[in-house]
Design a protein around this motif. Structure first.
Motif: not given
Length: 429
Positions: A226-239, A277-281
């Motif tokens: 089983s495999s899955q991938i999540a791609v996330l967007g952030h506005d701060e490096f600390s996050k 890009s993996p994220l549209g935003s």
């Protein structure tokens, strides 16, 4: 074993010796073609006139014994996929290529152990062991070209270090030819060996300076179901760091990769590779998290809980989960083409560092600040076009790219040795 102070030129007598020993070779009166004398990104160039292609450990022994006696310098070359020029014969050394030592010697399907020649290409080995229900514990962007002996000699970490660990932990045994031609047989296949000194550790990461690795015994990992991938967007490096902590808490044993890249990296891949890009935003920072497990419903539930925890803390400004095989491969392709895309954008100075979390983003900021203060970055006419950073959060490994209009000159003088001193003074390597 390279860049020796005494580097005798190769003579007709030397070539005759290698020929009589039955060693395949390529020789040029000037210098060999670029495939042997140029680095991966055309930053480093060599001047070797002779490349030797042994087919056995005994032939490697013959070569090194002779070169040691004659004071002929040698550079070992595998897939020549490194970015630091370590496999390039800068001073005209003899190239010892391991490309023809590419046989799988043994695979133990019960113990999950592979024994292979050092010239085996990483992707070929991974395809082979998958037929037996395993995967290689190391995975690199250069998998189509890099060789297992070079992976060991550079102590390669790679994309899934977080899950499967280091070369120091996965290599069970080595066969090595020492500089004087002696063969060190430490090719053990036991996962527990209490017989004495762990000699193999000396050669992992030694980059051929202590001897040439000719065979590797390595522990394999079970092929995930089983495999899955999540791609996330952030506005701060600390996050990114907070997301990493939550990933380890919520995903636990199934998290296999935790990658990040910043906005400009994303733009460069889209612009120069033509990938979506993996994220549209658009976001200042991106995270890619992969899980690998044995039971999909369990893994999906864990991922959903993890994403909920991010939402509760307001960490992710955008997210997308990929579970289709083709879609996951596309995400990995986007990530793995970052180095290639940067190369297409200009002359790339690339640095591979490890840094404590608190200083990881500081490296990018400090580099930009230094280049701006010297008038080398920040304007359309500046010698430096881009400065970017991406890396593997799991093993604290960063890739810093400085993209210039040309190599050398004031840009290189401004970067080196300053950048090494900065990393060293901040607890990095």
């Amino acid at each position: 074993m390279s860049k020796a102070t005494t580097n005798n030129p190769v003579s007709a007598k030397d070539i005759a010796y290698f020929a009589e020993a039955g060693i395949e070779m390529i020789h040029s009166e000037n210098k060999l073609e670029a495939r042997y004398n140029a680095g991966m990104f055309d930053k480093y160039f060599g001047n070797s006139q002779l490349a030797l292609f042994p087919k056995s450990t005994d032939q490697v022994s013959t070569i090194l014994a002779y070169c040691n006696e004659q004071r002929i310098s040698v550079v070992t070359q595998g897939g020549n996929s490194g970015v630091a020029g370590g496999a390039i014969a800068h001073c005209g050394e003899v190239i010892l290529s391991l490309r023809d030592m590419n046989k799988v010697r043994e695979i133990d399907p019960v113990a999950g152990v592979l024994v292979a020649d050092s010239g085996c290409v990483l992707e070929d080995l991974d395809n082979h062991v998958q037929e037996h229900g395993f995967i290689m514990p190391v995975d690199l962007g250069g998998r189509k070209r890099c060789m297992i002996g070079g992976n060991v000699s550079t102590s390669a970490g790679g994309l899934r270090y977080l899950r499967y660990g280091s070369m120091h932990g996965n290599v069970l045994g080595l066969e090595v030819v020492l500089p004087d031609g002696q063969i060190l047989d430490a090719l053990f296949s036991l996962k527990k060996d209490a017989s004495g000194y762990d000699v193999k550790q000396l050669f992992i990461g030694a980059e051929g300076t202590l001897g040439v690795v000719t065979a590797v015994s390595i522990s394999l990992a079970p092929k995930p179901k089983s495999s899955q991938i999540a791609v996330l967007g952030h506005d701060e490096f600390s996050k990114i760091h907070r997301a990493f902590v939550l990933a380890r808490q919520n995903l636990g044993e199934i998290v296999s990769a935790f990658e990040f890249w910043e906005k400009r990296c994303n733009e460069i891949v889209v612009e120069y590779e033509g990938y979506t890009s993996p994220l549209g935003s658009d976001h200042e920072f991106y995270i890619m998290i992969e899980t690998r497990g044995s039971y999909a419903p369990h893994d999906i539930e864990k991922m959903d809980m993890f994403l909920e925890s991010l939402q509760d803390e307001g960490i992710a400004q955008g997210s997308r989960v990929f579970r289709d095989t083709e879609a996951m491969e596309a995400v990995w392709l986007f990530r793995s083409q970052m180095a290639s895309a940067h190369t297409k954008s200009g002359c790339m100075y690339v640095y591979d560092f490890s840094l404590p979390p608190k200083h990881q983003y500081d490296l990018l900021l400090a580099t930009k600040q230094r280049m701006e203060s010297l008038g080398l970055y920040g304007k359309d006419s500046s010698p430096v076009k881009d400065i970017t950073e991406f890396g593997h959060v799991g093993d604290q490994n960063l890739h810093l790219q400085v993209i210039a209009h040309e190599f050398g000159g004031v840009v290189e003088e401004a970067l080196e040795p300053w950048i090494y001193e900065w990393v060293g003074s901040h607890g990095g390597s």
